[in-house]
Design a protein around this motif. Sequence first.
Motif, PDB file in Angstrom:
ATOM      1  N   GLU A 189     -95.889 -37.961 -75.884  1.00 33.72           N
ATOM      2  CA  GLU A 189     -95.819 -36.674 -75.201  1.00 33.72           C
ATOM      3  C   GLU A 189     -96.698 -35.661 -75.916  1.00 33.72           C
ATOM      4  O   GLU A 189     -96.924 -35.753 -77.129  1.00 33.72           O
ATOM      5  N   THR A 190     -97.153 -34.665 -75.185  1.00 27.59           N
ATOM      6  CA  THR A 190     -97.787 -33.489 -75.767  1.00 27.59           C
ATOM      7  C   THR A 190     -97.155 -32.250 -75.151  1.00 27.59           C
ATOM      8  O   THR A 190     -96.712 -32.280 -73.998  1.00 27.59           O
ATOM      9  N   CYS A 191     -97.086 -31.161 -75.926  1.00 28.10           N
ATOM     10  CA  CYS A 191     -96.464 -29.938 -75.420  1.00 28.10           C
ATOM     11  C   CYS A 191     -96.881 -28.757 -76.279  1.00 28.10           C
ATOM     12  O   CYS A 191     -97.488 -28.918 -77.344  1.00 28.10           O
ATOM     13  N   ASP A 192     -96.549 -27.578 -75.814  1.00 31.57           N
ATOM     14  CA  ASP A 192     -96.767 -26.372 -76.607  1.00 31.57           C
ATOM     15  C   ASP A 192     -95.702 -26.227 -77.690  1.00 31.57           C
ATOM     16  O   ASP A 192     -96.002 -25.863 -78.830  1.00 31.57           O
ATOM     17  N   LEU A 193     -94.433 -26.478 -77.320  1.00 29.02           N
ATOM     18  CA  LEU A 193     -93.310 -26.322 -78.249  1.00 29.02           C
ATOM     19  C   LEU A 193     -92.420 -27.539 -78.172  1.00 29.02           C
ATOM     20  O   LEU A 193     -91.949 -27.906 -77.089  1.00 29.02           O
ATOM     21  N   LEU A 205     -84.409 -22.790 -73.957  1.00 26.91           N
ATOM     22  CA  LEU A 205     -84.174 -21.912 -72.809  1.00 26.91           C
ATOM     23  C   LEU A 205     -84.902 -20.578 -72.985  1.00 26.91           C
ATOM     24  O   LEU A 205     -85.602 -20.108 -72.067  1.00 26.91           O
ATOM     25  N   LEU A 206     -84.761 -19.955 -74.152  1.00 21.71           N
ATOM     26  CA  LEU A 206     -85.397 -18.663 -74.383  1.00 21.71           C
ATOM     27  C   LEU A 206     -86.918 -18.781 -74.415  1.00 21.71           C
ATOM     28  O   LEU A 206     -87.630 -17.862 -73.987  1.00 21.71           O
ATOM     29  N   ALA A 207     -87.430 -19.907 -74.902  1.00 26.16           N
ATOM     30  CA  ALA A 207     -88.881 -20.105 -74.902  1.00 26.16           C
ATOM     31  C   ALA A 207     -89.430 -20.106 -73.481  1.00 26.16           C
ATOM     32  O   ALA A 207     -90.482 -19.501 -73.211  1.00 26.16           O
ATOM     33  N   LYS A 208     -88.730 -20.755 -72.562  1.00 31.52           N
ATOM     34  CA  LYS A 208     -89.176 -20.772 -71.165  1.00 31.52           C
ATOM     35  C   LYS A 208     -88.979 -19.422 -70.503  1.00 31.52           C
ATOM     36  O   LYS A 208     -89.783 -19.012 -69.654  1.00 31.52           O
ATOM     37  N   ASP A 217     -91.878 -17.274 -71.702  1.00 31.95           N
ATOM     38  CA  ASP A 217     -93.170 -17.708 -71.146  1.00 31.95           C
ATOM     39  C   ASP A 217     -92.932 -18.924 -70.254  1.00 31.95           C
ATOM     40  O   ASP A 217     -92.925 -20.057 -70.734  1.00 31.95           O
ATOM     41  N   PRO A 218     -92.736 -18.709 -68.948  1.00 27.79           N
ATOM     42  CA  PRO A 218     -92.443 -19.830 -68.055  1.00 27.79           C
ATOM     43  C   PRO A 218     -93.532 -20.900 -68.023  1.00 27.79           C
ATOM     44  O   PRO A 218     -93.256 -22.057 -67.675  1.00 27.79           O
ATOM     45  N   ALA A 219     -94.769 -20.540 -68.392  1.00 29.46           N
ATOM     46  CA  ALA A 219     -95.852 -21.521 -68.358  1.00 29.46           C
ATOM     47  C   ALA A 219     -95.881 -22.401 -69.608  1.00 29.46           C
ATOM     48  O   ALA A 219     -96.609 -23.405 -69.642  1.00 29.46           O
ATOM     49  N   ARG A 220     -95.117 -22.047 -70.630  1.00 29.29           N
ATOM     50  CA  ARG A 220     -95.126 -22.819 -71.866  1.00 29.29           C
ATOM     51  C   ARG A 220     -94.509 -24.196 -71.626  1.00 29.29           C
ATOM     52  O   ARG A 220     -93.426 -24.316 -71.044  1.00 29.29           O
ATOM     53  N   GLU A 221     -95.178 -25.241 -72.085  1.00 27.09           N
ATOM     54  CA  GLU A 221     -94.643 -26.598 -71.984  1.00 27.09           C
ATOM     55  C   GLU A 221     -93.692 -26.839 -73.150  1.00 27.09           C
ATOM     56  O   GLU A 221     -94.097 -26.765 -74.310  1.00 27.09           O
ATOM     57  N   LEU A 233     -85.571 -25.026 -65.623  1.00 30.01           N
ATOM     58  CA  LEU A 233     -86.752 -24.218 -65.938  1.00 30.01           C
ATOM     59  C   LEU A 233     -87.959 -25.070 -66.313  1.00 30.01           C
ATOM     60  O   LEU A 233     -89.022 -24.529 -66.636  1.00 30.01           O
ATOM     61  N   GLY A 234     -87.783 -26.387 -66.295  1.00 28.97           N
ATOM     62  CA  GLY A 234     -88.914 -27.264 -66.552  1.00 28.97           C
ATOM     63  C   GLY A 234     -89.008 -27.829 -67.954  1.00 28.97           C
ATOM     64  O   GLY A 234     -90.010 -28.469 -68.293  1.00 28.97           O
TER      65      GLY A 234
END
Length: 475
Positions: free
Chosen positions: A42-46, A60-63, A66-70, A217-218
């Motif tokens: 996997e790859t992601c921002d966080l 949850l708070l990270a999304k 910033d909803p676009a953050r993976e 939230l993804g």
Amino acid sequence: MSRDGSRAGTDWARSLSDARPVPYWLDDPARPRPEPALTTAETCDLLVVGGGYSGLWTALLAKERDPAREVVLVEGRETGWAASGRNGGFCAASLTHGLSNGLDRWPDEIHRLEELGARNLDAIEAAVARHSLDCDFERTGEIDVATEPYQAAELRTWHGELRRRGLAGGVEYLDADAVREQVDSPTFLAGLYDRRGVAMLHPAKLAWGLKRACLGLGVRVYENTPALELRAHGAGMAVRTPYGSVRARRVALGTNVFPNLVRRVRSYTVPVYDYALMTEPLTAGQLASVGWRGRQGLGDSANRFHYFRLSADNRILWGGYDAVYPYGGRVRAEYDDRPRTYAKLARHFFTCFPQLEGVRFSHAWGGAIDTCSRFSAFFGTAHRGRVAYAAGYTGLGVGATRFGADVMLDLLAGERTERTSLEMVRRKPLPFPPEPFAWAGIALTKWSLARADEHAGRRNLWLRAMDRAGLGFDS
């Protein structure tokens, strides 16, 4: 009635005959199925490591920020299976393991810490509504009760001190008659009632609800996926799992009592095992005999204290008293079950509520708490700010973990905020010494605390020295 909790006519042993050695909160046919394990790269921002409250709030708070953050979350077992699904369900506003501990350690910041804690609890209540978290949330408050005359005097003095410092808002002193109007026990001599600073909830349902909200939230959630190794990888980090791996720009560690992937952090916490019983549902007559119409959480004022509360279906959870540190600080499944502690708890229960003679316990369980020497969370970063961690909640993490999630996200963003400027966030507690010194020191402290309970709260030389050093142990 003897001091050890025995009482003629009370068959406390029979009360445990049907108790299942599993956490009541997790023993639920509606428990959600785990998400599949990670079997790819996997790859992601966080990347968030840990599927308890700390990790779930962070994801949850990270999304929400910033909803676009993976965001990817990995959990070694199932979401909420450890401390987040085994605790008493006391969701406190305090970020400092109580006001007394906060005043001792951060007197210049205590008003800010109390304000931030109140805002954090309000934010949890708002999140419960916004995400429809079905977790039996009740903002009923908590009463600290005195069961010895010296404790009643201490509560009155402490309330006066809070008033002088402007910290008594919403906190009321109750004499013996007033406290027994709230909850009727012949052992209650006084109380301090915090009407707004604590909510009661179903701890496992909160964790499951947070997972559902994260998925909605993804956030990509992988369960039964322990994080085995953390290392730098280019401009980011890489984490190895049994069947896959994750590369991430930033990593938040919410593993708490389990060994931290940043090795130098491990000496700051030790596991302490706590135990609880849950009764069968009370009948209307049994409930009326106790009162408890306000459904508050309660805790007594001893060093070896009990905490107790009503569940949504009117069972009584009764926990605390013993706090067991295993030599070497090991976290093992066999420590989750301790019949000799259940026997103590059952005897003490019927001393507190003799009118409930004949009530049976349906569940008995234990679990590990991540304890640090200042009894409240600490924070930090590693790998040049690409990794953040929070740990050391010492049993009061149901509410404070949301605050800790915000702190970790602030640290990962490199932002100086109201939170990151706190001395509580900037400084760490004293680490625990290596074995055998840790075990010996904790054992001596526990003996001293028990002795203080038996001698009107008087602290011996060892406890006074530990107080001065800022290194201690709290049940």
